[in-house]
Design an enzyme around this catalytic site. Structure first.
Site, PDB file in Angstrom:
ATOM      1  N   ASP A   1       0.913  -1.128   0.163  1.00 51.64           N
ATOM      2  CA  ASP A   1       0.102   0.335  -0.373  1.00 51.64           C
ATOM      3  C   ASP A   1       0.772   0.910  -0.178  1.00 51.64           C
ATOM      4  O   ASP A   1       1.682   1.545   0.670  1.00 51.64           O
ATOM      5  CB  ASP A   1      -0.854  -0.040   1.601  1.00 51.64           C
TER       6      ASP A   1
ATOM      7  N   ASN B   1      -3.177  12.697  -2.510  1.00 53.35           N
ATOM      8  CA  ASN B   1      -3.926  13.187  -3.561  1.00 53.35           C
ATOM      9  C   ASN B   1      -4.647  14.377  -2.487  1.00 53.35           C
ATOM     10  O   ASN B   1      -4.586  15.846  -3.791  1.00 53.35           O
ATOM     11  CB  ASN B   1      -4.366  12.614  -3.053  1.00 53.35           C
TER      12      ASN B   1
ATOM     13  N   ASP C   1      -2.344  10.479  -9.979  1.00 53.42           N
ATOM     14  CA  ASP C   1      -2.277   9.341 -10.285  1.00 53.42           C
ATOM     15  C   ASP C   1      -0.558   8.550 -11.477  1.00 53.42           C
ATOM     16  O   ASP C   1      -0.198   7.650 -11.162  1.00 53.42           O
ATOM     17  CB  ASP C   1      -3.219   9.445 -12.517  1.00 53.42           C
TER      18      ASP C   1
ATOM     19  N   GLU D   1      -4.949   2.254  -3.941  1.00 53.00           N
ATOM     20  CA  GLU D   1      -3.452   2.589  -4.312  1.00 53.00           C
ATOM     21  C   GLU D   1      -2.884   1.156  -3.646  1.00 53.00           C
ATOM     22  O   GLU D   1      -1.177   1.174  -3.056  1.00 53.00           O
ATOM     23  CB  GLU D   1      -3.502   3.601  -3.236  1.00 53.00           C
TER      24      GLU D   1
END
Length: 414
Positions: free
Chosen positions: A269, A277, A286, A311
């Site tokens: 992860d 983000n 992204d 993620e």
């Protein structure tokens, strides 16, 4: 799932050439079979290319649909205009025009948007083909009256040992084939493979036009290849993550059914991804996921990498226990940690690519960079025989890695 012989650039480059070689060696048998079943053989290209067109439309493959339309139009012209000796009337000129315009129609598909099926774009392409047909009609109508017959006899000279097609057209077709072949080897997209294969087989039709049943044979093979390409494209789309271009969760679920008795699964992860983000925006987020995927693809030891969701990623080592994979997992964790990603200033980014390259060269040192880390949880088949249970155990180990401060590897072993 990420790569196979069928989708490799080498296979896509060689397959139409190999098929052409096989046909040339067995042409006598093909002629005999076609003579016995001419009613079917003559219409088979229409059927196959029509099916290919329907498939491309169903899969929202706009440019691929255009290639099918061009091939259907070309085969119709061959069957209805060119089934007489080339020396008759304007037949040779008609073949010359078709051999000139069909490659142009293949290249014209690259002028259109590659994303999805656009009805307006398809209609524009059909209009372009109709304009080609109108221009051909005008040329043929005024061919003799305009005094072009002597001029074409000089320019469109034929070397009978090579082809009944004018030599300049032979070289032209070979040149287009080479250009499209380079695109296949360099970019390896479905549209490149499709136009290249169509061009190879159409060129064979034109160059060896005096061979009996050559057009029905070549256009039949083209229809089959396009159906194969279209099917493989839809399969690849179904099992590939659209953002990171690595195998998706669906591909993982399928591969987990064939793991055998000995395997290791690592769940990982991206640390603090939500905060990243929120701070830098979803576009940069992204980019982070793409970067992490590219680092994970460097994993050694026979690792296969998948995007599990969000993620979270999965690494599978088939035929290995956890201790055999430890060094490879640690290497890829360091790969992610050590990679410095440059933050792009989207507001000041130039629209022109050349200006962008100059600006990158002048301002490289001024750019901000960020690094991300990832936490790993690992389990193997000694802890549970069912791969789904091993994933749960790896997830538990991943949670321990998060609790231990992140950017580390934890194991959940029996």
């Amino acid at each position: 799932m990420t790569s196979s012989l069928m989708t490799s650039p080498g296979f896509r480059f060689l397959s139409p050439l190999l098929l052409l070689g096989i046909v040339s060696l067995s042409m006598d048998s093909i002629i005999h079979l076609t003579q016995s079943n001419w009613g079917i053989a003559a219409n088979l290209p229409y059927i196959l290319l029509g099916c290919a067109l329907v498939m491309c439309y169903s899969f929202k493959q706009g440019r691929e649909s255009m290639v099918c339309i061009a091939l259907l139009f070309a085969y119709f012209v061959i069957q209805n205009r060119l089934q007489i000796p080339l020396q008759t009337g304007t037949t040779l000129l008609e073949l010359t025009i078709l051999a000139t315009l069909l490659p142009v129609s293949f290249l014209a598909v690259f002028l259109f948007n590659k994303e999805g099926f656009d009805t307006k774009a398809t209609l524009a392409y059909v209009f372009l083909l109709l304009m080609f047909a109108f221009w051909s009609y005008v040329t043929l109508t005024y061919y003799v009256e305009g005094g072009f017959e002597e001029w074409t006899n000089g320019v469109l000279f034929i070397v009978l040992n090579v082809s009944r097609l004018p030599l300049v057209l032979v070289l032209y077709c070979i040149g287009i084939v080479c250009f499209l072949g380079i695109l296949v080897l360099k970019k390896n997209k479905i549209i490149h493979a499709m136009t290249y294969s169509a061009m190879v087989l159409a060129s064979a039709t034109f160059i060896f036009f005096d061979v009996q049943y050559i057009s029905s044979t070549m256009f039949t093979i083209t229809g089959l290849l396009i159906i194969i390409y279209s099917t493989s494209a839809s399969h690849q789309l179904a099992f590939t993550d659209s953002l990171t271009l690595i195998p998706s969760r669906r591909a993982l679920d399928l591969d987990l059914k064939h793991m055998g008795r000995k395997f290791t699964i690592a769940m990982l992860d991206v640390d603090h991804f939500k905060n990243f983000n929120d701070t830098y925006g979803h576009d940069t987020g992204d980019d982070v996921l793409k970067m992490v995927a590219s680092r994970l693809m460097k994993a050694q030891g026979g690792a296969k990498v998948y995007r599990f969701g969000g993620e979270e990623f999965t690494i599978v080592f088939k035929g290995k226990y956890a201790e055999d994979c430890k060094v490879h997992i640690e290497e890829v964790r360091e790969e992610v940690e050590q990679y410095e990603m440059i933050l792009r200033d989207q507001h000041s980014r130039p629209d022109d690519n050349k200006q962008g390259r100059k600006k990158r060269g002048n301002a490289e040192k001024k750019r901000n960079t960020v690094s991300v880390t990832a936490s790993f949880g690992v389990a193997d088949s000694r802890s549970a025989r069912n791969p789904a249970d091993v994933i749960k155990l790896a997830d538990e180990a991943l949670y321990k890695a998060k609790k231990a401060g992140r950017n580390c590897v934890k194991y959940n072993l029996a």
